[in-house]
Design a protein around this motif. Sequence first.
Motif, PDB file in Angstrom:
ATOM      1  N   PHE A  83      11.425 -12.716   7.015  1.00 19.18           N
ATOM      2  CA  PHE A  83      10.450 -11.700   7.412  1.00 19.18           C
ATOM      3  C   PHE A  83      10.932 -10.886   8.609  1.00 19.18           C
ATOM      4  O   PHE A  83      11.461 -11.432   9.570  1.00 19.18           O
ATOM      5  CB  PHE A  83       9.126 -12.377   7.768  1.00 19.18           C
ATOM      6  CG  PHE A  83       8.024 -11.398   8.080  1.00 19.18           C
ATOM      7  CD1 PHE A  83       7.219 -10.879   7.077  1.00 19.18           C
ATOM      8  CD2 PHE A  83       7.788 -10.992   9.388  1.00 19.18           C
ATOM      9  CE1 PHE A  83       6.205  -9.985   7.356  1.00 19.18           C
ATOM     10  CE2 PHE A  83       6.767 -10.098   9.686  1.00 19.18           C
ATOM     11  CZ  PHE A  83       5.975  -9.591   8.657  1.00 19.18           C
ATOM     12  N   THR A  84      10.764  -9.582   8.520  1.00 23.42           N
ATOM     13  CA  THR A  84      10.962  -8.732   9.700  1.00 23.42           C
ATOM     14  C   THR A  84       9.715  -7.876   9.840  1.00 23.42           C
ATOM     15  O   THR A  84       9.260  -7.253   8.887  1.00 23.42           O
ATOM     16  CB  THR A  84      12.180  -7.800   9.531  1.00 23.42           C
ATOM     17  OG1 THR A  84      12.031  -7.093   8.301  1.00 23.42           O
ATOM     18  CG2 THR A  84      13.480  -8.569   9.536  1.00 23.42           C
ATOM     19  N   VAL A 144     -17.662 -20.855   9.647  1.00 30.29           N
ATOM     20  CA  VAL A 144     -16.277 -20.833  10.130  1.00 30.29           C
ATOM     21  C   VAL A 144     -16.160 -21.723  11.373  1.00 30.29           C
ATOM     22  O   VAL A 144     -15.238 -22.544  11.493  1.00 30.29           O
ATOM     23  CB  VAL A 144     -15.828 -19.381  10.417  1.00 30.29           C
ATOM     24  CG1 VAL A 144     -14.555 -19.351  11.256  1.00 30.29           C
ATOM     25  CG2 VAL A 144     -15.618 -18.621   9.104  1.00 30.29           C
ATOM     26  N   ALA A 179      10.024 -17.473   3.205  1.00 29.19           N
ATOM     27  CA  ALA A 179       9.337 -16.205   3.513  1.00 29.19           C
ATOM     28  C   ALA A 179       9.382 -15.917   5.009  1.00 29.19           C
ATOM     29  O   ALA A 179       9.611 -14.780   5.429  1.00 29.19           O
ATOM     30  CB  ALA A 179       7.890 -16.267   3.016  1.00 29.19           C
ATOM     31  N   ARG A 223       1.591  -0.480   6.848  1.00 23.78           N
ATOM     32  CA  ARG A 223       2.844  -1.218   6.746  1.00 23.78           C
ATOM     33  C   ARG A 223       2.885  -2.067   5.463  1.00 23.78           C
ATOM     34  O   ARG A 223       1.886  -2.667   5.102  1.00 23.78           O
ATOM     35  CB  ARG A 223       2.906  -2.181   7.930  1.00 23.78           C
ATOM     36  CG  ARG A 223       4.245  -2.335   8.560  1.00 23.78           C
ATOM     37  CD  ARG A 223       4.088  -3.120   9.851  1.00 23.78           C
ATOM     38  NE  ARG A 223       4.407  -2.394  11.032  1.00 23.78           N
ATOM     39  CZ  ARG A 223       3.731  -2.498  12.184  1.00 23.78           C
ATOM     40  NH1 ARG A 223       2.680  -3.285  12.283  1.00 23.78           N
ATOM     41  NH2 ARG A 223       4.110  -1.822  13.228  1.00 23.78           N
ATOM     42  N   VAL A 259       4.053  -5.469   3.828  1.00 26.49           N
ATOM     43  CA  VAL A 259       4.481  -6.801   4.274  1.00 26.49           C
ATOM     44  C   VAL A 259       5.593  -7.269   3.329  1.00 26.49           C
ATOM     45  O   VAL A 259       5.427  -7.271   2.115  1.00 26.49           O
ATOM     46  CB  VAL A 259       3.276  -7.763   4.250  1.00 26.49           C
ATOM     47  CG1 VAL A 259       3.729  -9.170   4.578  1.00 26.49           C
ATOM     48  CG2 VAL A 259       2.214  -7.299   5.235  1.00 26.49           C
ATOM     49  N   SER A 260       6.721  -7.647   3.926  1.00 31.06           N
ATOM     50  CA  SER A 260       7.925  -7.857   3.108  1.00 31.06           C
ATOM     51  C   SER A 260       8.096  -9.289   2.635  1.00 31.06           C
ATOM     52  O   SER A 260       9.082  -9.955   2.935  1.00 31.06           O
ATOM     53  CB  SER A 260       9.151  -7.438   3.923  1.00 31.06           C
ATOM     54  OG  SER A 260       9.331  -8.345   4.995  1.00 31.06           O
ATOM     55  N   THR A 261       7.105  -9.821   1.923  1.00 31.13           N
ATOM     56  CA  THR A 261       7.340 -11.151   1.310  1.00 31.13           C
ATOM     57  C   THR A 261       7.144 -11.042  -0.186  1.00 31.13           C
ATOM     58  O   THR A 261       6.280 -10.342  -0.645  1.00 31.13           O
ATOM     59  CB  THR A 261       6.359 -12.209   1.846  1.00 31.13           C
ATOM     60  OG1 THR A 261       5.025 -11.720   1.718  1.00 31.13           O
ATOM     61  CG2 THR A 261       6.647 -12.566   3.274  1.00 31.13           C
ATOM     62  N   TYR A 302     -13.316 -15.466  19.160  1.00 31.05           N
ATOM     63  CA  TYR A 302     -13.863 -14.977  17.892  1.00 31.05           C
ATOM     64  C   TYR A 302     -15.223 -14.323  18.089  1.00 31.05           C
ATOM     65  O   TYR A 302     -15.508 -13.277  17.509  1.00 31.05           O
ATOM     66  CB  TYR A 302     -13.968 -16.166  16.941  1.00 31.05           C
ATOM     67  CG  TYR A 302     -14.629 -15.949  15.605  1.00 31.05           C
ATOM     68  CD1 TYR A 302     -14.353 -14.842  14.813  1.00 31.05           C
ATOM     69  CD2 TYR A 302     -15.511 -16.913  15.099  1.00 31.05           C
ATOM     70  CE1 TYR A 302     -14.946 -14.690  13.572  1.00 31.05           C
ATOM     71  CE2 TYR A 302     -16.102 -16.767  13.859  1.00 31.05           C
ATOM     72  CZ  TYR A 302     -15.823 -15.651  13.097  1.00 31.05           C
ATOM     73  OH  TYR A 302     -16.405 -15.508  11.868  1.00 31.05           O
ATOM     74  N   SER A 321      -1.349  -1.920  10.469  1.00 26.08           N
ATOM     75  CA  SER A 321      -1.018  -2.966   9.496  1.00 26.08           C
ATOM     76  C   SER A 321      -1.407  -2.535   8.088  1.00 26.08           C
ATOM     77  O   SER A 321      -0.803  -2.981   7.127  1.00 26.08           O
ATOM     78  CB  SER A 321      -1.687  -4.291   9.873  1.00 26.08           C
ATOM     79  OG  SER A 321      -3.078  -4.195   9.720  1.00 26.08           O
ATOM     80  N   ARG A 376       1.918 -10.884  13.705  1.00 27.18           N
ATOM     81  CA  ARG A 376       0.515 -10.891  13.261  1.00 27.18           C
ATOM     82  C   ARG A 376       0.427 -10.683  11.740  1.00 27.18           C
ATOM     83  O   ARG A 376      -0.369 -11.349  11.062  1.00 27.18           O
ATOM     84  CB  ARG A 376      -0.235  -9.783  14.005  1.00 27.18           C
ATOM     85  CG  ARG A 376      -1.708  -9.674  13.698  1.00 27.18           C
ATOM     86  CD  ARG A 376      -2.361  -8.666  14.647  1.00 27.18           C
ATOM     87  NE  ARG A 376      -3.774  -8.513  14.377  1.00 27.18           N
ATOM     88  CZ  ARG A 376      -4.291  -7.673  13.492  1.00 27.18           C
ATOM     89  NH1 ARG A 376      -3.508  -6.911  12.762  1.00 27.18           N
ATOM     90  NH2 ARG A 376      -5.597  -7.596  13.332  1.00 27.18           N
ATOM     91  N   ASP A 377       1.236  -9.785  11.204  1.00 26.52           N
ATOM     92  CA  ASP A 377       1.234  -9.563   9.753  1.00 26.52           C
ATOM     93  C   ASP A 377       1.720 -10.806   9.015  1.00 26.52           C
ATOM     94  O   ASP A 377       1.164 -11.195   7.983  1.00 26.52           O
ATOM     95  CB  ASP A 377       2.138  -8.378   9.393  1.00 26.52           C
ATOM     96  CG  ASP A 377       1.570  -7.045   9.893  1.00 26.52           C
ATOM     97  OD1 ASP A 377       0.435  -7.044  10.406  1.00 26.52           O
ATOM     98  OD2 ASP A 377       2.268  -6.023   9.775  1.00 26.52           O
ATOM     99  N   LEU A 378       2.787 -11.415   9.551  1.00 24.27           N
ATOM    100  CA  LEU A 378       3.329 -12.622   8.910  1.00 24.27           C
ATOM    101  C   LEU A 378       2.276 -13.737   8.941  1.00 24.27           C
ATOM    102  O   LEU A 378       2.071 -14.442   7.938  1.00 24.27           O
ATOM    103  CB  LEU A 378       4.611 -13.063   9.628  1.00 24.27           C
ATOM    104  CG  LEU A 378       5.258 -14.340   9.106  1.00 24.27           C
ATOM    105  CD1 LEU A 378       5.607 -14.250   7.618  1.00 24.27           C
ATOM    106  CD2 LEU A 378       6.518 -14.678   9.909  1.00 24.27           C
ATOM    107  N   LEU A 398     -12.033 -16.501   9.219  1.00 26.24           N
ATOM    108  CA  LEU A 398     -11.003 -17.382   9.793  1.00 26.24           C
ATOM    109  C   LEU A 398      -9.836 -16.575  10.354  1.00 26.24           C
ATOM    110  O   LEU A 398      -9.327 -16.862  11.442  1.00 26.24           O
ATOM    111  CB  LEU A 398     -10.483 -18.349   8.716  1.00 26.24           C
ATOM    112  CG  LEU A 398     -11.370 -19.541   8.365  1.00 26.24           C
ATOM    113  CD1 LEU A 398     -10.951 -20.140   7.029  1.00 26.24           C
ATOM    114  CD2 LEU A 398     -11.300 -20.612   9.452  1.00 26.24           C
ATOM    115  N   PRO A 419       5.852  -7.340  12.489  1.00 27.92           N
ATOM    116  CA  PRO A 419       4.984  -7.982  13.489  1.00 27.92           C
ATOM    117  C   PRO A 419       4.596  -9.391  13.044  1.00 27.92           C
ATOM    118  O   PRO A 419       4.304  -9.621  11.865  1.00 27.92           O
ATOM    119  CB  PRO A 419       3.745  -7.080  13.527  1.00 27.92           C
ATOM    120  CG  PRO A 419       4.138  -5.810  12.863  1.00 27.92           C
ATOM    121  CD  PRO A 419       5.216  -6.149  11.892  1.00 27.92           C
ATOM    122  N   VAL A 475      -0.180 -13.241   6.198  1.00 29.23           N
ATOM    123  CA  VAL A 475       0.379 -13.582   4.878  1.00 29.23           C
ATOM    124  C   VAL A 475       0.364 -15.092   4.675  1.00 29.23           C
ATOM    125  O   VAL A 475      -0.061 -15.592   3.621  1.00 29.23           O
ATOM    126  CB  VAL A 475       1.826 -13.045   4.747  1.00 29.23           C
ATOM    127  CG1 VAL A 475       2.493 -13.597   3.487  1.00 29.23           C
ATOM    128  CG2 VAL A 475       1.823 -11.521   4.733  1.00 29.23           C
TER     129      VAL A 475
END
Lengths: 236, 236
Positions: free
Chosen positions: A90-91, B171, A86, B232, B234-236, B210, B229, A95-97, A203, A93, A100
Amino acid sequence: MSIDGNEPDRTPKWQRRPEQRRREILDAARSAFGCFGYQRATLSEVAERAGVCSGTVSHYFGSKSELFEALIADQFIGFVEREEAAVASFTGPMRDLLHVILRDIWEHAWTPGRLELMQVLLVEADEFPAAGQLFCRQLGHRWRGIFGRILETGMANGEFKALDPNVASRVVLYSLLGTAQKMAVVGKFDPEMPDRDLVLQGLTDMIDCYVAAPTPAIAQRAAATHETSKRRKVST
Amino acid sequence: MSIDGNEPDRTPKWQRRPEQRRREILDAARSAFGCFGYQRATLSEVAERAGVCSGTVSHYFGSKSELFEALIADQFIGFVEREEAAVASFTGPMRDLLHVILRDIWEHAWTPGRLELMQVLLVEADEFPAAGQLFCRQLGHRWRGIFGRILETGMANGEFKALDPNVASRVVLYSLLGTAQKMAVVGKFDPEMPDRDLVLQGLTDMIDCYVAAPTPAIAQRAAATHETSKRRKVST
């Protein structure tokens, strides 16, 4: 009922294919090792949970230590492989990855029996050095690789601040898994335990703030606070 | 040698005062329960480590479960009392107080035998419900009280952002302790494990970010990123 809460398979056991039998034994092993720990779990306990005889377990997996190593590989290696793929494809940002991956690890950890199995690895690591080393060297190295790649890409593209990936990847991963483990145990006795999703959100917010590149304003403020706190004596 | 690495007491055992004997038995119990877990540890193992006979252990503490509960109280209740007193008497920025408390918990956790004992509590909690409930209800409640007070004071004086104290305190605490536990186990097999102080610094930085109140600039940026975000895929 299977430990994942799925419907039981109604096919007669003798008709099931070896791969399915192997799967059932591994699920039973996850449950037995998670429940009793490595030392106290037995092949016959695993066999009983899988609805087969002990000889069948040995036929498929060999000794208890071999079964345990196969279980660790089954539970954790396939998962890290999928996450590596994965990350590689991934392409977008970083931060998004990161979000995930954090959610995937969180969901994976909460699969029934898996946190218990991780706790067994924590407590009994000294007693199965081969599996402990397998767990640490292969998995630890690969997970640090995943987080290291995300962090380094994010640092390079300006999304993240400069961090030591060897420290930051451990702080992130250990905080995530450590929190899941504490929640699972304390939650049994604590009626105020918040919802799992709320804790993951906390978290994720915390990790986000930790890795995000500061704006100039925040950087100045942080430097000022640091100077103030160095001059101040803490009164405890 | 004592498990804390101190010099052995050269006074003949029969001359030692009851309080000292009690202390030796508790230190031996921490080591024995940490090493073998609750189920497998025995009073005679504790007695042997303390250099007394089993009857003496029973005389001081009663049954194994009573000894275990006394041990939990000894190892964790006194500590939380001292931290509560430190919080009550503190005057100064909440960020400084938070750093002191985080460091105190970190150092306390790394005392020899204590992380192992916490892991036993994690894995075997089901098998000693009374002690597990003591641990959860008393300690958990008091630690959340400590962090809740720090967080709420910091929110009121503008140092910290608005957070749910029940989520944020968990947390923070679970990340800190969970990281120590993972480090202790993985560190046995992993030559790249960073220094303990570096990891505490990383955790403290993460927790700082935090809880810190955002500047207006950061708040706008965070809101903008959140919107991006959400749009967008997320491409997984």
